[in-house]
Design a protein around this motif. Structure first.
Motif, short mmCIF file in Angstrom:
data_model
loop_
_atom_site.label_atom_id
_atom_site.label_comp_id
_atom_site.label_asym_id
_atom_site.label_seq_id
_atom_site.Cartn_x
_atom_site.Cartn_y
_atom_site.Cartn_z
N TYR A 294 0.83 -1.21 0.00
CA TYR A 294 0.00 0.00 0.00
C TYR A 294 0.86 1.26 0.00
O TYR A 294 0.52 2.26 -0.64
N ARG A 295 1.98 1.22 0.70
CA ARG A 295 2.86 2.40 0.72
C ARG A 295 3.43 2.67 -0.66
O ARG A 295 3.55 3.82 -1.08
N HIS B 133 -4.09 0.88 -8.51
CA HIS B 133 -4.33 -0.52 -8.87
C HIS B 133 -3.54 -0.91 -10.12
O HIS B 133 -2.96 -2.00 -10.19
N GLU C 136 -6.53 -3.06 6.95
CA GLU C 136 -6.72 -2.04 5.92
C GLU C 136 -7.67 -0.95 6.41
O GLU C 136 -7.46 0.24 6.11
N HIS D 271 2.14 2.03 -3.60
CA HIS D 271 1.18 2.37 -4.65
C HIS D 271 0.10 3.35 -4.20
O HIS D 271 -0.88 3.54 -4.91
N SER D 272 0.30 3.99 -3.06
CA SER D 272 -0.64 5.00 -2.60
C SER D 272 -0.20 6.37 -3.06
O SER D 272 0.99 6.70 -3.06
N CYS E 172 -12.31 3.01 3.30
CA CYS E 172 -12.50 1.74 2.60
C CYS E 172 -13.54 0.85 3.27
O CYS E 172 -13.86 -0.22 2.77
N ASN F 92 -6.99 3.00 6.23
CA ASN F 92 -7.81 3.84 5.36
C ASN F 92 -9.27 3.66 5.75
O ASN F 92 -9.94 2.73 5.29
N VAL G 89 -5.55 6.48 -1.44
CA VAL G 89 -5.06 5.13 -1.15
C VAL G 89 -5.95 4.13 -1.88
O VAL G 89 -7.16 4.13 -1.68
N LEU H 188 -6.38 -3.42 -2.40
CA LEU H 188 -5.31 -3.59 -3.38
C LEU H 188 -4.79 -5.02 -3.41
O LEU H 188 -4.65 -5.62 -4.48
#
Length: 435
Positions: A82-83, A121, A417, A85-86, A424, A421, A91, A95
């Motif tokens: 996540y780090r 994504h 998750e 691709h955020s 979500c 975030n 965010v 993912l």
């Protein structure tokens, strides 16, 4: 139309004009239409209600958590993923689960992200599938697409600087396209890239639709999506569209305004809100999100407190956004188009964020695999070629003549998750595979 590897050429295709709401199919509604007043009759009653609420609130939380445990992702949470691709303002949701949905023995050589956004994504998919040869990103929001395009360009540029060969070298043959286009035009977009992708003779291996509002859109007050920030009553996903939330509130028939609040917002107090909105027209109407929020606060002044009006405002804003963008009818049509564009054994994954969307995704998936009416009374089947430990949410599935719904129950975010975030929490992932 074709382009060299590692270059992106945006397609500035003119979107269709906004359709009048008369053409929008009303969402299924199973609730009573009687208005429920927000007002209490006095302080004593309000205190009694608060006391009663405190008694059943823990039981409600326990029930909600029990229902969530049935669908929570069992995949291992990877915070580093996540780090990487955020985006600074967004965010990507679910993912790891999206990556797992397309992780299988068959290669993923072509992938379409129908809601590119910041490309979180898409970048994760490119990284996980070095065999990918074609990527198509679509987004109706030009500002979001511009951000995603820059991220993809940077990712591909970093691949070209790697002279070590190996798996990364295969990224040199990746063709990436971006299109400023609503996802309902997926057949037209793919036909422009390669006719065989749209007519069913070839098809694509994977398609993703993320129906959530990105933080980039919510945090911009000038877009009119946020309950917490004052701005114009816009709410258009496509800035070139003509219909706005202000038009609906100030000029549409009273009964139509009420229907939007009732059916699209599932708001129990729709009649009172409808009357107050129409009454405002006599004094000039509503012209900002702040004015609309104040009207909602006055309607729910005593009973619900701050939490009460926020929930009501969220439902009202959702209803207006759905009406402005014709979201529900477009969603159903798009799912059919995406399924047509899939190759054999190709997969379509959809992330929804409220019950109206999820209901459409669920029913349309069932209709697609059975070739007509949805039939939920089908025995769960297990595939020997699926690793249940790797994809635990595929243990329950529904098989039909045209394909398989791999998620009989939707997949919801893990607790880890949700802590990372909070936006979500309402996300639900459903996946279908074409036969």
């Amino acid at each position: 139309m074709a382009m060299a590897a590692r270059r992106l050429v945006p397609f500035h295709l003119r979107p269709a004009a906004a359709q009048p709401l008369a053409g929008v199919a009303a969402a299924p509604h199973r609730r009573k239409h009687d208005a429920v007043s927000c007002k209490s009759t006095g302080k004593t009653k309000a205190r009694t209600k608060a006391k009663d609420t405190s008694m059943w609130r823990p039981q409600r939380r326990e029930l909600e958590e029990h229902l969530k445990r049935r669908t929570r992702s069992e995949g291992a949470f990877d915070p580093d993923l996540y780090r990487r691709h955020s985006h600074s303002q967004h965010v990507p949701v679910l993912l790891g689960e999206v990556l797992a949905a397309f992780r299988r023995p068959l290669p993923l050589r072509s992938f379409v992200d129908c809601t590119l956004g910041a490309a979180g994504h898409s970048l994760a998919m490119m990284e996980a599938h070095p065999e990918m040869e074609l990527h198509v990103g679509m987004d109706v929001d030009p500002s979001a697409l511009e951000i995603g395009q820059r991220h993809i360009e940077a990712f591909l540029a970093s691949r070209t600087t790697d002279e070590g060969g190996g798996e990364d070298a295969s990224q040199e043959k990746l063709r990436a396209y971006t299109h400023i286009k609503n996802f309902k035009y997926i057949k037209q977009v793919l036909g422009g890239v390669d006719e065989s992708l749209a007519d069913g003779s070839c098809g694509v291996d994977g398609i993703l639709i993320d129906l959530g509002m990105s933080s980039m859109q919510v945090n911009r007050s000038d877009r009119g999506f946020s309950v917490m920030h004052d701005g114009p009553l816009d709410m258009r996903m496509d800035p070139k569209a003509t219909l706005t939330a202000e038009d609906i509130l100030n000029s549409w028939p009273e009964l139509e305004v009420g229907r939007i609040l009732r059916d699209y917002g599932e708001e129990s107090n729709w009649q009172s809100l409808q009357r107050r909105i129409v009454k405002e027209r006599k004094t000039g109407g509503l012209h900002s999100t702040g004015e609309l929020v104040k009207l909602i606060q006055r309607t729910c002044a005593i009973s619900g407190g701050r939490q009460g009006w926020i929930k009501t405002a969220t439902r009202v804003f959702q209803a207006l956004r759905i009406a402005v963008n014709d979201e529900l009818q477009i969603l159903e049509d798009t799912i059919h188009s995406c399924f047509d564009c899939l190759a054999t054994d190709g997969r379509l994954a959809v992330i929804s964020f409220h019950s109206l969307e999820d209901r459409i995704v669920k029913q349309t998936f069932l209709e697609l695999i059975h070739g007509g009416e949805a039939d939920e009374d089908v025995e769960d089947l297990a595939y020997a070629d699926i690793d249940d430990e790797d994809e635990p949410w595929f243990k329950q599935r529904v098989q039909g003549t045209n394909g398989t719904v791999l998620t009989k129950r939707p997949i919801t975010p893990s607790q880890e998750e949700e802590k990372l975030n909070q936006r979500c929490r309402s996300a639900k992932l459903r996946v279908i595979q074409k036969a």
